[in-house]
Design a protein around this motif. Structure first.
Motif, short mmCIF file in Angstrom:
data_model
loop_
_atom_site.label_atom_id
_atom_site.label_comp_id
_atom_site.label_asym_id
_atom_site.label_seq_id
_atom_site.Cartn_x
_atom_site.Cartn_y
_atom_site.Cartn_z
N ILE A 1 38.30 35.68 41.48
CA ILE A 1 39.32 35.87 42.22
C ILE A 1 39.95 34.74 42.97
CG2 ILE A 1 40.18 37.21 44.35
CD1 ILE A 1 38.59 39.65 43.33
N ALA B 1 44.09 38.42 48.73
CA ALA B 1 43.26 38.81 47.70
C ALA B 1 41.77 38.00 48.02
CB ALA B 1 43.72 38.49 46.21
N GLN B 2 42.01 36.44 48.56
CA GLN B 2 40.68 35.88 48.73
C GLN B 2 40.10 36.44 49.91
OE1 GLN B 2 42.75 32.15 49.03
NE2 GLN B 2 41.63 31.11 47.49
N GLY C 1 37.64 42.96 40.54
CA GLY C 1 37.32 43.21 41.76
C GLY C 1 37.19 44.44 42.45
N PHE D 1 41.90 40.84 40.24
CA PHE D 1 41.72 41.55 41.46
C PHE D 1 41.33 43.07 41.43
CE2 PHE D 1 42.83 43.76 45.20
CZ PHE D 1 42.11 43.43 46.42
N LEU E 1 46.05 37.10 38.67
CA LEU E 1 45.43 37.51 39.87
C LEU E 1 45.25 39.00 39.85
CD1 LEU E 1 44.06 36.72 42.35
CD2 LEU E 1 46.07 36.46 43.40
N SER F 1 38.43 39.66 48.99
CA SER F 1 37.03 39.51 48.12
C SER F 1 35.94 38.88 48.75
CB SER F 1 37.37 38.55 46.98
OG SER F 1 37.72 37.15 47.54
#
Length: 115
Positions: free
Chosen positions: A74, A91-92, A33, A29, A25, A95
């Motif tokens: 992500i 992180a979610q 990301g 990210f 992750l 994003s």
């Protein structure tokens, strides 16, 4: 596999791992990301300031497509690594916030191209 197919397969392997949710992750990210998305956004800003309308239009499409890829990657990596606790949820959320930001940015930039 040798030659171009092997090179292409090696070059796209990290993106495929990310898309499938198989990459770490933190890597997805920060690299996909943040780093890649920020780079595209800065290039887009430069084309807007330079008045390059066709380049701006192309980069708008690329940024939206890449953002969709990054958000899905992500999200999948975060779902797979729920043991990470709050970091997966953060992180979610970030994003999704970035996706909303990109959509607002591209909408404003697209309107400026029409004027």
């Amino acid at each position: 596999m040798t030659g171009w197919p092997a090179l292409a397969s090696t070059a796209i392997a990290p993106q495929l791992r990310a898309w499938r949710g198989q990459a770490p992750l933190a890597e997805v990210f920060w690299v996909h990301g943040v780093l890649h998305s920020l780079t595209l956004a800065l290039i887009l800003l430069a084309t807007i300031q330079a008045g390059l309308q066709w380049a701006t239009a192309a980069l708008l499409l690329l940024l939206v497509a890449y953002t969709a890829f990054a958000v899905v990657a992500i999200w999948r990596c975060a779902e797979r690594q729920k043991a990470g606790g709050d970091w997966s949820l953060i992180a979610q959320a970030l994003s999704i916030a970035w996706m909303v930001n990109v959509l607002l940015l591209t909408g404003a930039a697209a309107l400026s191209l029409l004027v």
